[in-house]
Design an enzyme around this catalytic site. Structure first.
Site, PDB file in Angstrom:
ATOM      1  N   HIS A   1     -75.840  19.876 -65.228  1.00 43.68           N
ATOM      2  CA  HIS A   1     -76.505  20.670 -64.305  1.00 43.68           C
ATOM      3  C   HIS A   1     -74.786  21.387 -63.430  1.00 43.68           C
ATOM      4  O   HIS A   1     -74.405  21.872 -63.240  1.00 43.68           O
ATOM      5  CB  HIS A   1     -76.627  18.799 -62.949  1.00 43.68           C
ATOM      6  CG  HIS A   1     -76.233  19.359 -61.365  1.00 43.68           C
ATOM      7  ND1 HIS A   1     -77.322  20.335 -60.984  1.00 43.68           N
ATOM      8  CD2 HIS A   1     -75.343  19.171 -60.660  1.00 43.68           C
ATOM      9  CE1 HIS A   1     -77.081  20.358 -60.002  1.00 43.68           C
ATOM     10  NE2 HIS A   1     -76.353  19.484 -59.481  1.00 43.68           N
TER      11      HIS A   1
ATOM     12  N   GLU B   1     -77.908  24.037 -53.513  1.00 43.37           N
ATOM     13  CA  GLU B   1     -78.706  23.197 -54.365  1.00 43.37           C
ATOM     14  C   GLU B   1     -79.908  23.693 -55.424  1.00 43.37           C
ATOM     15  O   GLU B   1     -80.188  24.138 -55.822  1.00 43.37           O
ATOM     16  CB  GLU B   1     -78.482  21.746 -54.064  1.00 43.37           C
ATOM     17  CG  GLU B   1     -77.196  20.788 -54.163  1.00 43.37           C
ATOM     18  CD  GLU B   1     -76.656  20.508 -55.126  1.00 43.37           C
ATOM     19  OE1 GLU B   1     -76.893  21.281 -56.569  1.00 43.37           O
ATOM     20  OE2 GLU B   1     -75.546  20.219 -55.753  1.00 43.37           O
TER      21      GLU B   1
ATOM     22  N   HIS C   1     -73.821  25.172 -61.147  1.00 43.99           N
ATOM     23  CA  HIS C   1     -72.581  25.107 -60.116  1.00 43.99           C
ATOM     24  C   HIS C   1     -71.547  26.342 -60.809  1.00 43.99           C
ATOM     25  O   HIS C   1     -70.707  26.808 -60.710  1.00 43.99           O
ATOM     26  CB  HIS C   1     -72.066  24.303 -59.551  1.00 43.99           C
ATOM     27  CG  HIS C   1     -72.612  23.352 -58.468  1.00 43.99           C
ATOM     28  ND1 HIS C   1     -72.658  23.304 -57.808  1.00 43.99           N
ATOM     29  CD2 HIS C   1     -73.430  21.504 -59.071  1.00 43.99           C
ATOM     30  CE1 HIS C   1     -73.148  22.790 -56.911  1.00 43.99           C
ATOM     31  NE2 HIS C   1     -73.956  21.452 -58.478  1.00 43.99           N
TER      32      HIS C   1
HETATM   33 FE   LIG Z   1     -74.894  19.432 -57.277  1.00 43.50          FE
END
Ligand SMILES: [Fe+2]
Length: 283
Positions: free
Chosen positions: A153, A199, A158
């Site tokens: 993740h 997100e 990101h």
């Molecule tokens: Fe995150």
């Protein structure tokens, strides 16, 4: 999070229904990797984690599957940024090398942390162009799912986005906005906007809905499902006042007319956001 370890008691808390909760080897591994984040002091060189061959294989599987889906579902800005950062596909990248690559591209750096950090600390570090990142790999029994932000993740979601200069600037603006949101209510509004954009944000590109949100970009199952969510127009007040449930596929998403629209809207919201602006917005 408790950070001390004894032989009888693991240091990292995992919920009872976590896929690795009853796997003592996995729990020991999580504790060992967490220690790197606990010991780290900003400014130190980031020490490497020696990943096991199974962890590298898991990264290779998941990052390969996600990359194939990104061709269909990720915004062009993400695909171009990911190509520039060029994360390895065959092994878990070291935060040291990701940090070096980002620093050269956009001036962002990674900081290893043992697990979830307090939200104000996580957002606040973005103001210093620093991203707090975990380093552990999800449990091997469910390679395409994780109940918490693992290294997939953090990096696929990101770090790739942070390789985009315009998005790196937005992340920094988010950090600064979070610091000016001193009341809990203003901070909660900010966090919800962050959730529905950084997100789980989506935008229209050539008539197709695509995503720039790290949560979607790193979720194998949800990438195939997000176009079936209820899609509303990008609206800061609606985003900041809509609650969300982190444990399910998001049933509601907010779509920018284009990525330029998203960058403009987020930029103007974040650069002027503070406690007073919050009160104006929700009046
Ligand atoms: Fe995150």
């Amino acid at each position: 999070m408790r950070t001390t370890s004894t032989l009888s008691e693991p240091a990292v808390d995992l919920a009872a229904d976590h896929p690795g909760a009853s796997d003592p080897e996995y729990r020991a591994r999580r504790d060992a990797i967490a220690e790197v984040g606990v010991a780290y002091r900003p400014g130190d060189p980031i020490p490497d984690v020696v990943y096991a061959p199974e962890e590298d294989a898991l990264w290779a599987l998941v990052s390969g599957e996600l990359a194939a889906k990104h061709e269909r579902y990720a915004v062009r800005e993400y695909l171009e940024a990911a190509a520039r950062l060029d994360l390895p596909r065959d092994r878990v990248p070291q935060l040291r090398e990701v940090s070096g690559g980002l620093d050269a591209l956009t001036g962002f750096r990674m900081r290893p942390v043992p697990g979830l950090v307090p939200t104000r600390e996580f957002y606040g570090s973005l103001a210093d162009r620093t991203f707090c990142s975990t380093q552990y790999v999800r449990h091997h029994s469910v390679p395409l799912y994780t109940p918490e932000p693992d290294v997939v993740h953090e990096l696929v979601g990101h770090a790739n986005m942070l390789a985009s200069p315009s998005f790196a600037d937005l992340y920094q603006l988010a950090g600064e906005a979070s610091q000016r949101a001193e009341t809990d209510a203003a901070h909660e509004f900010f966090s919800r906007v962050f959730w529905f954009s950084f997100e789980f944000g989506v935008a229209w590109e050539a008539g197709e809905l695509r995503t720039y949100g790290a949560g979607l970009l790193s979720s194998f199952g949800e990438l195939d499902a997000f176009r079936r969510a209820e899609i509303r127009d990008f609206d800061i007040v609606a985003m900041g006042t809509t609650p969300y449930d982190i444990t399910v596929y998001q049933p509601l998403l907010f779509a920018g007319r284009s990525m330029t629209h998203v960058v403009d809207e987020l930029g103007s919201f974040l650069s002027s956001y503070d406690d007073d602006r919050y009160l104006e917005l929700v009046r």
